[in-house]
Design a protein around this motif. Structure first.
Motif, PDB file in Angstrom:
ATOM      1  N   GLY A 329       0.790  -1.232   0.000  1.00  0.00           N
ATOM      2  CA  GLY A 329       0.000   0.000   0.000  1.00  0.00           C
ATOM      3  C   GLY A 329       0.819   1.277   0.000  1.00  0.00           C
ATOM      4  O   GLY A 329       0.816   2.023  -0.932  1.00  0.00           O
ATOM      5  N   LEU A 330       1.486   1.554   1.073  1.00  0.00           N
ATOM      6  CA  LEU A 330       1.473   0.847   2.357  1.00  0.00           C
ATOM      7  C   LEU A 330       0.150   1.076   3.079  1.00  0.00           C
ATOM      8  O   LEU A 330      -0.415   2.171   3.031  1.00  0.00           O
ATOM      9  CB  LEU A 330       2.630   1.297   3.239  1.00  0.00           C
ATOM     10  CG  LEU A 330       4.030   1.013   2.685  1.00  0.00           C
ATOM     11  CD1 LEU A 330       5.085   1.679   3.526  1.00  0.00           C
ATOM     12  CD2 LEU A 330       4.295  -0.480   2.593  1.00  0.00           C
ATOM     13  N   SER A 331      -0.315   0.046   3.751  1.00  0.00           N
ATOM     14  CA  SER A 331      -1.593   0.105   4.424  1.00  0.00           C
ATOM     15  C   SER A 331      -1.527  -0.727   5.683  1.00  0.00           C
ATOM     16  O   SER A 331      -0.894  -1.782   5.710  1.00  0.00           O
ATOM     17  CB  SER A 331      -2.686  -0.434   3.493  1.00  0.00           C
ATOM     18  OG  SER A 331      -3.911  -0.569   4.159  1.00  0.00           O
ATOM     19  N   TRP A 332      -2.161  -0.232   6.746  1.00  0.00           N
ATOM     20  CA  TRP A 332      -2.226  -1.012   7.983  1.00  0.00           C
ATOM     21  C   TRP A 332      -3.540  -0.722   8.692  1.00  0.00           C
ATOM     22  O   TRP A 332      -4.075   0.376   8.624  1.00  0.00           O
ATOM     23  CB  TRP A 332      -1.017  -0.785   8.860  1.00  0.00           C
ATOM     24  CG  TRP A 332      -0.670   0.587   9.355  1.00  0.00           C
ATOM     25  CD1 TRP A 332      -0.664   1.011  10.650  1.00  0.00           C
ATOM     26  CD2 TRP A 332      -0.210   1.724   8.601  1.00  0.00           C
ATOM     27  NE1 TRP A 332      -0.235   2.319  10.744  1.00  0.00           N
ATOM     28  CE2 TRP A 332       0.056   2.778   9.500  1.00  0.00           C
ATOM     29  CE3 TRP A 332       0.005   1.948   7.230  1.00  0.00           C
ATOM     30  CZ2 TRP A 332       0.505   4.033   9.097  1.00  0.00           C
ATOM     31  CZ3 TRP A 332       0.457   3.203   6.819  1.00  0.00           C
ATOM     32  CH2 TRP A 332       0.708   4.224   7.750  1.00  0.00           C
ATOM     33  N   ALA A 333      -4.083  -1.755   9.330  1.00  0.00           N
ATOM     34  CA  ALA A 333      -5.412  -1.647   9.933  1.00  0.00           C
ATOM     35  C   ALA A 333      -5.535  -2.626  11.082  1.00  0.00           C
ATOM     36  O   ALA A 333      -4.948  -3.707  11.059  1.00  0.00           O
ATOM     37  CB  ALA A 333      -6.487  -1.924   8.891  1.00  0.00           C
ATOM     38  N   ALA A 334      -6.318  -2.233  12.093  1.00  0.00           N
ATOM     39  CA  ALA A 334      -6.527  -3.099  13.254  1.00  0.00           C
ATOM     40  C   ALA A 334      -7.947  -2.947  13.756  1.00  0.00           C
ATOM     41  O   ALA A 334      -8.578  -1.899  13.578  1.00  0.00           O
ATOM     42  CB  ALA A 334      -5.532  -2.762  14.361  1.00  0.00           C
TER      43      ALA A 334
END
Length: 350
Positions: A329-334
């Protein structure tokens, strides 16, 4: 971005993997025995699963969905939404979610979405499903998440060939009383850290883009295959994931040691253990399940839960769960979820 939901429940989770795979030890003649042993020791991956010829991520997801709906005794006609999260769709058009709607015999009134996400994709899929339910438009949403990323790997690129595997999953989210919190973040400035340069409208396939080139690190790849800067990805993960999880804990009002399971994207053993130590978490709180499947991208979190479900259930580690995905992505998820009443099936081999 932060979101708080109160009316969506994860009813069930199923995962599927190809029945066939590649034992990394068999690659010793290609990459050298010492190099292979080194990679196995650091990644914890001994085998990667590879989809059969002609099998797509949708086939793996459909198998998981059919098994899940059968075990839950849910009629497909009662599902009014489907979300397909993958970077390996069946076609450039139409959307794969549309094909799954027909294949799984969902009603024509069902809304269908494709989401092009990788390692953070499972959390994004849960977020999309929760929004659809909370908005009042849907009561049951099927989240199908998976990739057949081995099709995108050059055989001469040991940095990704000995890591990525194929997998699919299906998660049923439905209307019900439950509390979940989401945090999602994006940084497109790091897009080139994990990318396939050619094949899109920006740079279409051509004779030139298909030519394999030996990189400085000795790996061989073309512009049509996965290019990963492992050091940049590692740096990004260690920099961004611990503070995001701490932020989610604050939002959820959970203490770090109250969480039964930190269901992290199953990139590799080294990264997960490094993260665990950096966040000062006990070993049992961060389960790792990569040894016989590899890094299955967006399917890695539900697949890990599927592989480890009996152990997690017996040890009462599913009431407070944090799912966290990160990567391309950069991609981040929680997200914080309660899985104590969720039916989690053993992995299906297809």
């Amino acid at each position: 971005m932060k979101s708080h939901f109160t009316n969506s429940v994860i009813k069930g989770i199923a995962a599927s993997i190809p029945i066939g795979g590649v034992d990394l030890s068999s690659l010793s003649t290609l990459y050298g025995a010492d190099e292979v042993k080194k990679i196995i020791a650091s990644t914890g991956i001994e085998q990667v699963r590879v989809a059969k010829e002609g099998h797509c991520a949708s086939d793996l997801c459909a198998a998981a969905a059919e098994e899940l709906l059968a075990k839950l005794e849910v009629n497909p006609s009662t599902i009014d939404g489907i979300v397909f999260v993958s970077q390996t769709p069946d076609y450039k058009m139409p959307a794969t979610s549309v094909l799954l709607q027909h294949r799984l015999r969902l009603p024509t009134a069902a809304v269908a979405f494709d989401i092009n996400y990788g390692c953070s994709g499972y959390v994004y899929g849960l977020y999309q499903a929760s929004m659809m339910i909370e908005a009042g438009g849907c009561e049951r949403v099927l989240v199908c998440v998976g990739d057949t990323s081995t099709k995108l790997v050059h055989p001469g690129d040991r940095s990704v060939r000995m890591v990525f595997g194929d997998g699919g999953s299906a998660t049923l989210v439905e209307k019900g009383e439950s509390i979940s919190n989401f945090i999602l973040k994006t940084d497109g400035s790091g897009a080139e850290s994990l990318i396939i340069p050619a094949g899109g409208s920006r740079k279409p396939y051509s004779e030139e883009t298909s030519i394999p080139i030996e990189a400085e690190d000795g790996n061989i790849r073309s512009e049509e295959t996965i290019r990963m800067n492992g050091m940049e990805i590692m740096s990004f993960v260690l920099r961004e994931i611990p503070p995001m999880i701490n932020e989610l804990l604050d939002v959820t009002c959970w203490k770090k040691d109250e969480v039964g399971t930190y269901a992290l994207h199953q990139a590799n053993k080294f990264m997960l253990e490094y993260l665990r130590k950096k966040m000062k978490l006990p070993k049992h709180a961060v389960p790792i399940a990569v040894s016989t499947v590899g890094n299955t991208g967006p399917a890695s979190i539900p697949l890990m839960l599927s592989i480890k479900q009996q152990e997690l259930f017996e040890r009462d580690r599913l009431q407070k769960v944090i799912c966290c995905g990160f990567g391309v992505g950069l991609s981040w998820a929680a997200c914080s979820v309660d899985l104590s009443s969720t039916l989690i099936l053993d992995p299906i081999e297809l």
